[in-house]
Design a protein around this motif. Structure first.
Motif, short mmCIF file in Angstrom:
data_model
loop_
_atom_site.label_atom_id
_atom_site.label_comp_id
_atom_site.label_asym_id
_atom_site.label_seq_id
_atom_site.Cartn_x
_atom_site.Cartn_y
_atom_site.Cartn_z
N LYS A 162 7.69 7.24 2.13
CA LYS A 162 7.01 7.80 0.97
C LYS A 162 7.41 7.08 -0.31
CE LYS A 162 5.88 12.42 2.64
NZ LYS A 162 5.94 13.88 2.33
N GLU A 163 7.10 5.80 -0.34
CA GLU A 163 7.39 4.98 -1.51
C GLU A 163 6.10 4.36 -2.03
OE1 GLU A 163 11.85 3.32 -0.32
OE2 GLU A 163 10.17 1.95 -0.60
N TYR A 164 6.02 4.18 -3.32
CA TYR A 164 4.93 3.41 -3.88
C TYR A 164 5.13 1.93 -3.55
CZ TYR A 164 3.58 7.43 -6.76
OH TYR A 164 3.16 8.65 -7.21
N SER A 165 4.05 1.17 -3.58
CA SER A 165 4.13 -0.27 -3.41
C SER A 165 4.76 -0.91 -4.64
CB SER A 165 2.73 -0.86 -3.18
OG SER A 165 2.16 -0.35 -2.00
N ASN A 166 5.19 -2.16 -4.49
CA ASN A 166 5.74 -2.90 -5.63
C ASN A 166 4.61 -3.35 -6.55
OD1 ASN A 166 8.34 -2.66 -4.65
ND2 ASN A 166 8.34 -4.66 -3.66
N GLY A 167 4.85 -3.26 -7.84
CA GLY A 167 3.87 -3.73 -8.82
C GLY A 167 4.31 -5.06 -9.41
N ARG A 185 7.00 0.19 3.67
CA ARG A 185 7.77 1.44 3.62
C ARG A 185 6.98 2.58 2.97
NH1 ARG A 185 11.38 -2.54 1.75
NH2 ARG A 185 11.05 -1.84 -0.39
N GLU A 186 5.72 2.30 2.62
CA GLU A 186 4.96 3.28 1.86
C GLU A 186 4.81 4.61 2.58
OE1 GLU A 186 3.84 -0.65 0.09
OE2 GLU A 186 4.25 0.12 2.10
N LYS A 187 4.43 4.57 3.84
CA LYS A 187 4.13 5.81 4.55
C LYS A 187 5.37 6.51 5.09
CE LYS A 187 -0.61 4.59 5.85
NZ LYS A 187 -1.56 4.38 6.96
N VAL A 205 8.27 -7.95 -11.74
CA VAL A 205 8.07 -6.99 -10.66
C VAL A 205 8.73 -5.69 -11.03
CG1 VAL A 205 10.16 -7.68 -9.40
CG2 VAL A 205 8.29 -6.59 -8.16
N VAL A 206 8.11 -4.59 -10.65
CA VAL A 206 8.74 -3.28 -10.70
C VAL A 206 8.74 -2.75 -9.27
CG1 VAL A 206 8.72 -0.94 -11.61
CG2 VAL A 206 7.99 -2.85 -13.05
N GLU A 207 9.92 -2.58 -8.71
CA GLU A 207 10.01 -2.05 -7.35
C GLU A 207 9.48 -0.62 -7.33
OE1 GLU A 207 13.97 -2.51 -5.84
OE2 GLU A 207 14.08 -4.64 -6.38
N ARG A 208 8.61 -0.36 -6.36
CA ARG A 208 7.91 0.93 -6.27
C ARG A 208 7.16 1.22 -7.58
NH1 ARG A 208 13.08 2.96 -3.82
NH2 ARG A 208 13.37 4.35 -5.59
N THR A 239 -3.18 7.18 -7.25
CA THR A 239 -2.37 7.55 -6.10
C THR A 239 -1.97 6.28 -5.38
OG1 THR A 239 -4.36 7.79 -4.78
CG2 THR A 239 -3.49 9.78 -5.80
N PRO A 240 -0.85 6.29 -4.65
CA PRO A 240 -0.35 5.05 -4.06
C PRO A 240 -1.20 4.57 -2.90
CG PRO A 240 0.97 6.92 -3.37
CD PRO A 240 0.02 7.44 -4.39
N VAL A 241 -1.68 3.35 -3.01
CA VAL A 241 -2.38 2.70 -1.91
C VAL A 241 -1.86 1.28 -1.80
CG1 VAL A 241 -4.48 4.06 -2.17
CG2 VAL A 241 -4.24 1.92 -3.41
N ILE A 242 -2.34 0.57 -0.84
CA ILE A 242 -1.92 -0.82 -0.66
C ILE A 242 -2.98 -1.72 -1.26
CG2 ILE A 242 -1.43 -2.60 1.06
CD1 ILE A 242 -0.57 -0.32 2.91
#
Length: 769
Positions: free
Chosen positions: A699-704, A694-696, A722-725, A758-761
């Motif tokens: 416009k969400e960050y990946s899960n950490g 759902r990142e692109k 886990v932290v969602e987004r 910045t958000p990447v995969i």
């Protein structure tokens, strides 16, 4: 009667049954007289008459449309009521009560045989007395109706169900064009007409004002909801939280307040600490019809509260206890001639058993506070990308690696279990909170996103990302693709695997070059694990994941655990419709090897798997230490089964050393966050930044994600979170740091700070060169 034996040894009777000696045929009069003279026939008729009388009497009491009071002042009537049992307490690992039972005085109203006029007059006096002593009155009418001003409090659909209920008003829906009046048998949707209907139903005459009439009606309605029970001797609860001063007044003036019984009930009370363990402790709610059908044979009643989630639900049968029976006496106009029943003739209730948890409240507080701080900082970060959705929710588990005892299990957003109790008692603010928890009355969208009642730790499914790479490493070691002595594989980027091009996330045009297993784990190099995973094969990866407990129910003693999904050939066939898409490809193995593709696991499974890597055993996670009855008998102990895994120790040490490098080497993904803490207690860590898909477009960050165990040399605990987004797995290390600090009782030290990115995969790695 037989008086001789024939030549064949058979008895011969006096009566001759041969054709020469036929009996005379009896006439109909003889038959009737014979039947009427039979004592069994007479008894059958008597029992039938009594049975029909009882049937019609009880049917009338249950289904009649008007109130009905039976005069019983001429003689004593044996009566008793159910006495609730105190529910068992729930304690944390330090013996601090998270859920306890508070005894409260309640008032029950029994049928004392007064006529309608006397009954209404007494109820009015009683209502004023309740106001004087600030008593909480009980009336189900308040859910639907108010007389100040006249108004219905539910929508039309609910009102129709309420008023047409066969066991209550049993009104009919009017056909179009019918004018509804207060004294017909049609549904009344005009609140003023409905008030007149209630006034007429309960024979509240015109001498009472509107306020007085409604005071009477509220209490009469409470009786009306269980009219059959009331008439047959079951008292109806009308007030709770009754002070000792009011009890004294009622006892002294029992001749005036006839039918009032002072009893006791128990209120569930959740301590402030319970909120931090809400998803473990659970909450109570009214028993459903389905559950009542299941439990009524063991003493449950329609008014019981039962566990709806967590330990309250899981251990309901232990916690509930067994209700008692109490005979009672009522004052009536002929009390001196009535029967008296000694109160010690009853059966004492059996209290519910106490449940002792493995949960540490200090860890619960620390984990949730750290997660909330992380989410708040992410939302307010000046570095976040415009329009991107930042961290919003998460979960964590802290587990004893040797026994499986769960020391902490948190899920955020959370809830306050006290709200469910307060809402049932009429608290407006708590009732609003319940709407949010359940996602009703305008809260649907926000609740769908927050899921405050959802235990993300055991029910949420997350791609593990790079936290899965220990599975790939162990499978490759077991199958000889790499060895502890020679684990070098080259990260060249871009690289083609099975017709798909993959790039190194940190060095997309050159790659890392040759890497050992330890260095690959430290830098979380995707290309390294994709290549050794492809060479190992999906079947071997899947077998190792299963051995380590991934994609399998752990057996935790909480309701709602999900089994998760392992990425394998069978899963791909089940999840895809197109026949071509069901075929397993080499690129699928490459993606699976880095914890993506179809992998979905719970945070509890990741904690259990991490503990397995630490100890070479698979434990059974549990939150219950033991269940203890009132007399001290241990009724149940938590399942602490441990399964030896038999993984080659040299292979396991190679992976463990690599997890040490994640935190101890300057190139490690969490070096800047945890190396100071690791100087005090050696740590083994792995991070994961898991793609959600759902990142692109959203416009969400990946899960950490992050998993770790400590101490590295002699492990005690494993952590998974886990932290969602959450943006990066590495940045979530600040939450793990706080959990570790509290567990090992270290003073709080400020970490280096949140990583700017910045958000990447995939995992972030900054080359120290």
């Amino acid at each position: 009667m037989a008086n001789r034996v024939d030549e064949n040894g058979l008895f011969v009777f006096d009566q001759d049954h041969t054709s020469e000696g036929k009996m005379d045929q009896p006439n109909i009069f003889d038959i009737i007289m014979t039947v009427l003279g039979n004592r069994y026939f007479i008894l059958a008729v008597i029992f039938s008459v009594f049975g029909l009388a009882i049937f019609f009497k009880t049917s009338a009491l249950q289904f009649q449309g008007t109130s009905y009071l039976v005069t019983t002042t001429e003689k004593g009537v044996p009566r008793q009521y159910n006495v609730p049992a105190p529910r068992g307490n729930i304690y944390d690992s330090n013996g601090i009560a998270l859920a306890s039972t508070q005894e409260v005085s309640t008032l029950l109203l029994a049928n004392s045989g007064m006529n309608e006029e006397e009954f209404n007059s007494m109820l009015l006096d009683l209502s004023y007395l309740f106001d004087e002593y600030n008593v909480t009155t009980i009336s189900g009418l308040d859910k639907y109706y108010s007389a100040d001003p006249f108004a219905f409090l539910e929508d039309e659909d609910k009102l129709l169900l309420w008023q047409t209920g066969k066991n209550l008003f049993a009104l009919k829906e009017p056909a179009p064009g019918i004018v509804v009046t207060y004294n017909d048998d049609y549904v009344k949707l005009d609140p003023q007409v409905f008030f007149l209907y209630l006034r007429d139903l309960f024979q509240v005459d015109g001498s009472y004002t509107t306020d007085e009439a409604y005071r009477i009606i509220r209490l009469r309605y409470q009786v009306f909801t269980d009219n059959w029970g009331f008439q047959t001797g079951t008292p109806v609860p009308v007030a709770t939280d009754v002070s000792s001063a009011l009890v004294q007044v009622l006892l002294e003036q029992n001749y005036k307040y006839q039918g009032i019984i002072v009893s006791k009930d128990y209120r569930r009370v959740y301590s402030p600490l319970a909120k931090y363990s809400a998803h473990v402790v659970g909450y109570l709610g009214k028993i459903s019809e389905e559950r009542l059908t299941e439990l009524k044979d063991i003493g449950y009643t329609p008014t019981d509260l039962v566990g709806q989630s967590g330990i309250e639900a899981q251990m309901e049968r232990y916690l509930h206890g067994t209700q008692g029976k109490q005979p009672y006496n009522i004052w009536s106009s002929s009390a001196e001639d009535g029967a008296f029943y000694a109160e010690d003739m009853g059966i004492e209730p059996v209290p519910g058993a106490d449940v002792y948890l493995t949960i540490r409240s200090d860890l619960q507080q620390a984990g949730l506070a750290a997660m909330k701080d992380y989410i708040e900082e992410a939302a307010n970060s000046p570095k976040k990308l415009p329009g991107y959705k930042t961290a919003s929710a998460g979960a964590f588990v802290v587990m004893d690696v040797k026994t499986g005892a769960i020391l902490a299990m948190g899920s955020y957003p959370d809830f306050d279990p006290n709200d469910f109790i307060l809402a049932m008692e009429g608290d407006a603010q708590a009732n609003e909170q319940i709407k949010y928890y359940l996602g009703i009355d305008g809260y649907e969208k926000i609740t769908e996103a927050d899921k405050p009642l959802f235990n993300r730790a055991i029910s949420g499914l997350y791609a593990p990302g790079s936290t899965y790479k220990m599975v790939t490493a162990l499978a490759a070691l077991k199958n000889g693709i790499i060895t502890p002595a020679n684990s070098i594989e080259t990260c060249d980027s871009p690289v083609e695997i099975g017709g798909w091009e993959f790039k190194c996330l940190t060095h997309p045009y050159v790659g890392h070059g040759p890497l050992t297993l330890s260095r690959a784990l430290a830098t979380s190099c995707n290309i390294y694990f994709q290549k050794i995973g492809h060479d190992t094969g999906i079947n071997e990866l899947d077998a190792m994941g299963k051995l380590l407990g991934l994609g399998e129910l752990s057996g935790v003693d909480l309701p709602g655990e999900m089994s998760g999904i392992r990425s394998n050939r069978e899963t791909k066939k089940l999840l895809r419709e197109d026949e071509y898409d069901r075929k397993w490809m080499p690129a699928d193995t490459a993606q699976s090897a880095i914890g993506q593709f179809d992998h979905l696991y719970t945070i509890l499974q990741l904690a259990r798997y991490t503990a397995a890597v630490a100890t070479n055993t698979l434990v059974t996670p549990h939150v219950i230490s033991e269940v203890v009855s009132e007399d001290g008998t241990i009724l149940y102990s938590g399942n602490s089964d441990v399964i030896p895994l038999g993984i080659n120790e040299a292979d396991l040490k190679a992976v463990q050393d690599g997890m040490r490098e994640v935190v101890d080497s300057e190139g490690g993904t969490v070096y800047k966050y945890l190396h100071l803490l690791s100087d005090q207690v050696p740590l083994a860590v792995k991070t994961g930044t898991a793609e959600t898909g759902r990142e692109k477009y959203l416009k969400e960050y990946s899960n950490g994600l992050i998993v770790c165990y400590a101490p590295a040399e002699d492990p005690q605990i494993a952590i998974a979170l886990v932290v969602e987004r959450g943006e990066w797995g590495s940045s979530t290390a600040v939450i793990a740091e706080e959990l570790l600090r509290v567990y090992f009782n270290f003073p709080k030290e400020t970490a280096a700070g949140k990583q700017e990115s910045t958000p990447v995969i995939g995992d972030y790695y900054k080359d120290p060169s």
